[in-house]
Design an enzyme around this catalytic site. Structure first.
Site, PDB file in Angstrom:
ATOM      1  N   GLU A 216     -34.347   0.898   8.841  1.00 17.07           N
ATOM      2  CA  GLU A 216     -33.571   0.956   7.590  1.00 17.07           C
ATOM      3  C   GLU A 216     -33.665   2.335   6.933  1.00 17.07           C
ATOM      4  O   GLU A 216     -33.409   2.478   5.736  1.00 17.07           O
ATOM      5  CB  GLU A 216     -34.045  -0.129   6.614  1.00 17.07           C
ATOM      6  CG  GLU A 216     -34.007  -1.551   7.146  1.00 17.07           C
ATOM      7  CD  GLU A 216     -32.606  -2.081   7.445  1.00 17.07           C
ATOM      8  OE1 GLU A 216     -31.615  -1.340   7.225  1.00 17.07           O
ATOM      9  OE2 GLU A 216     -32.502  -3.222   7.924  1.00 17.07           O
TER      10      GLU A 216
ATOM     11  N   HIS B 198     -38.252  -2.247   0.526  1.00 16.53           N
ATOM     12  CA  HIS B 198     -37.453  -3.381   0.995  1.00 16.53           C
ATOM     13  C   HIS B 198     -38.388  -4.467   1.509  1.00 16.53           C
ATOM     14  O   HIS B 198     -39.397  -4.166   2.164  1.00 16.53           O
ATOM     15  CB  HIS B 198     -36.505  -2.920   2.109  1.00 16.53           C
ATOM     16  CG  HIS B 198     -35.893  -4.038   2.882  1.00 16.53           C
ATOM     17  ND1 HIS B 198     -35.030  -4.942   2.312  1.00 16.53           N
ATOM     18  CD2 HIS B 198     -36.024  -4.420   4.186  1.00 16.53           C
ATOM     19  CE1 HIS B 198     -34.645  -5.824   3.235  1.00 16.53           C
ATOM     20  NE2 HIS B 198     -35.239  -5.527   4.373  1.00 16.53           N
TER      21      HIS B 198
ATOM     22  N   HIS C 244     -38.709  -9.217   2.087  1.00 17.36           N
ATOM     23  CA  HIS C 244     -38.020 -10.501   2.265  1.00 17.36           C
ATOM     24  C   HIS C 244     -38.682 -11.599   1.428  1.00 17.36           C
ATOM     25  O   HIS C 244     -39.219 -12.562   1.991  1.00 17.36           O
ATOM     26  CB  HIS C 244     -38.050 -10.910   3.742  1.00 17.36           C
ATOM     27  CG  HIS C 244     -37.524  -9.890   4.709  1.00 17.36           C
ATOM     28  ND1 HIS C 244     -37.840  -9.881   6.051  1.00 17.36           N
ATOM     29  CD2 HIS C 244     -36.674  -8.842   4.534  1.00 17.36           C
ATOM     30  CE1 HIS C 244     -37.214  -8.879   6.671  1.00 17.36           C
ATOM     31  NE2 HIS C 244     -36.503  -8.221   5.768  1.00 17.36           N
TER      32      HIS C 244
ATOM     33  N   GLU D 157     -39.628 -12.101 -19.800  1.00 20.64           N
ATOM     34  CA  GLU D 157     -39.779 -10.652 -19.616  1.00 20.64           C
ATOM     35  C   GLU D 157     -38.753 -10.028 -18.675  1.00 20.64           C
ATOM     36  O   GLU D 157     -38.693  -8.806 -18.556  1.00 20.64           O
ATOM     37  CB  GLU D 157     -41.188 -10.346 -19.108  1.00 20.64           C
ATOM     38  CG  GLU D 157     -42.253 -10.866 -20.042  1.00 20.64           C
ATOM     39  CD  GLU D 157     -43.232  -9.799 -20.498  1.00 20.64           C
ATOM     40  OE1 GLU D 157     -43.763  -9.122 -19.625  1.00 20.64           O
ATOM     41  OE2 GLU D 157     -43.445  -9.667 -21.718  1.00 20.64           O
TER      42      GLU D 157
ATOM     43  N   HIS E  81     -30.984 -12.080   3.385  1.00 18.41           N
ATOM     44  CA  HIS E  81     -31.890 -11.142   4.066  1.00 18.41           C
ATOM     45  C   HIS E  81     -33.097 -10.756   3.200  1.00 18.41           C
ATOM     46  O   HIS E  81     -34.234 -10.987   3.601  1.00 18.41           O
ATOM     47  CB  HIS E  81     -31.105  -9.885   4.505  1.00 18.41           C
ATOM     48  CG  HIS E  81     -31.931  -8.899   5.262  1.00 18.41           C
ATOM     49  ND1 HIS E  81     -31.482  -8.235   6.387  1.00 18.41           N
ATOM     50  CD2 HIS E  81     -33.189  -8.429   5.056  1.00 18.41           C
ATOM     51  CE1 HIS E  81     -32.432  -7.443   6.845  1.00 18.41           C
ATOM     52  NE2 HIS E  81     -33.476  -7.532   6.049  1.00 18.41           N
TER      53      HIS E  81
HETATM   54  O1  2HA Z   1     -37.445  -4.944  10.330  1.00 15.22           O
HETATM   55  O2  2HA Z   1     -36.846  -5.678   7.207  1.00 15.22           O
HETATM   56  O3  2HA Z   1     -34.309  -5.067   7.481  1.00 15.22           O
HETATM   57  C1  2HA Z   1     -37.573  -4.502   9.055  1.00 15.22           C
HETATM   58  C2  2HA Z   1     -36.534  -5.065   8.190  1.00 15.22           C
HETATM   59  C3  2HA Z   1     -35.123  -4.839   8.550  1.00 15.22           C
HETATM   60 ZN    ZN Z   2     -35.281  -6.592   6.151  1.00 22.41          ZN
END
Ligand code: 2HA
Ligand code: ZN
Length: 270
Positions: A116, A139, A141, A169, A210
């Site tokens: 990414e 980033h 999940h 908050e 995602h």
């Molecule tokens: O593999 O989170 O979006 C890493 C990730 C891809």
């Molecule tokens: Zn990801």
């Protein structure tokens, strides 16, 4: 030259990746982090003229030419960052208008930066235009935010309002709200460009089905931003199937704006 494993930016990166893993946000190789570093800071630990390898990025980002990033590796597990930081992390300097990255440290098994990387670098460009202090793109999940993208409209105003209503908050922590991208193929320049565009108006960008992107001035702040949104999503997922008897009203949100000196995103409150 000082030992890089004692550098505050490495120590903080290891703690953050470990904490994210412990929160369940980064299963297997899920998630990635990039941290913009000062040249002078890096120079205390590394010989800046010693390039280990040059890696092509597949995009251009002239705004980032000559900039240094500490970044997680592709296919690497956040779980393992603390045990082998030099394998799972790397320090690169962007050159050639961002089309190349010079590896100065890390990825010792021949690895490279996260898949990414385009979304990260393009998001850095977008956020630096809004806030010159921005240093982090993160980033991951988180389960409840992800779950929410299956059962809640992806309309950004509605999505933001729902999160704001879940914890007092929230509007204080992310007054700019949460932008949302529909499902797109990850790891591409296209999703990178789309994410960066969304980063022009908010520090949080949800990738439907995602995960989420956050941006901020340091690792703690960015972690806290995602943590707060994820907490709100958790409350939503606990109550979504129950009759809602009470909520935080727009009038109460306006009281929060006044009390904390923030302004909710234009047009998001009545
Ligand atoms: O593999 O989170 O979006 C890493 C990730 C891809
Ligand atoms: Zn990801």
């Amino acid at each position: 030259m000082k030992d890089i494993l004692t550098a505050p930016f490495i120590v903080e990166m290891i703690r953050t990746a470990t904490n994210m893993y412990d929160h369940g946000w980064d299963e297997r190789n899920g998630g990635n982090i990039s941290l913009l570093l000062d040249e002078a800071e890096v120079g205390e630990y590394l010989a800046l003229d010693t390039v280990l390898r040059t890696i092509s990025t597949g995009f251009s980002a002239p705004e980032l030419n000559g900039k240094y990033f500490l970044v997680t590796g592709t296919g690497k597990y956040f779980k393992n960052v603390q045990y082998a930081p030099e394998v799972n992390l790397g320090i690169v300097r962007l050159t050639n208008g961002g089309e190349s990255a010079e590896l100065l440290w890390g990825f010792t098994d021949g690895g490279r930066f996260t898949s990414e990387f385009p979304a990260h670098m393009m998001s850095h460009v977008a956020r630096l235009k809004v806030d010159g202090e921005n240093k982090v793109v993160m980033h991951c999940h988180p389960g409840n935010l992800l779950a929410m993208t299956y059962v809640h409209t992806l309309d950004e105003r509605e999505f933001t309002r729902t999160l704001w209503q879940m914890c007092t908050e929230c509007i204080v922590v992310f007054p700019d709200g949460v932008n949302v991208l529909p499902w797109m193929l990850c790891g591409t320049n296209e999703i990178g460009e789309a994410t960066a565009k969304k980063m022009e108006t908010a520090r949080l960008v949800v990738w439907a089905q995602h995960g989420i992107y956050g941006a901020g001035k340091d690792l703690d702040e960015t972690f806290g931003l995602i943590e707060t949104a994820e907490k709100a999503a958790e409350i939503f997922m606990k109550i979504a199937h129950l009759p809602r008897v009470n909520t935080i009203t727009d009038e109460q949100m306006h009281q929060l704006e006044k009390r904390f000196g923030v302004k909710g995103r234009e047009g998001y409150l009545k």
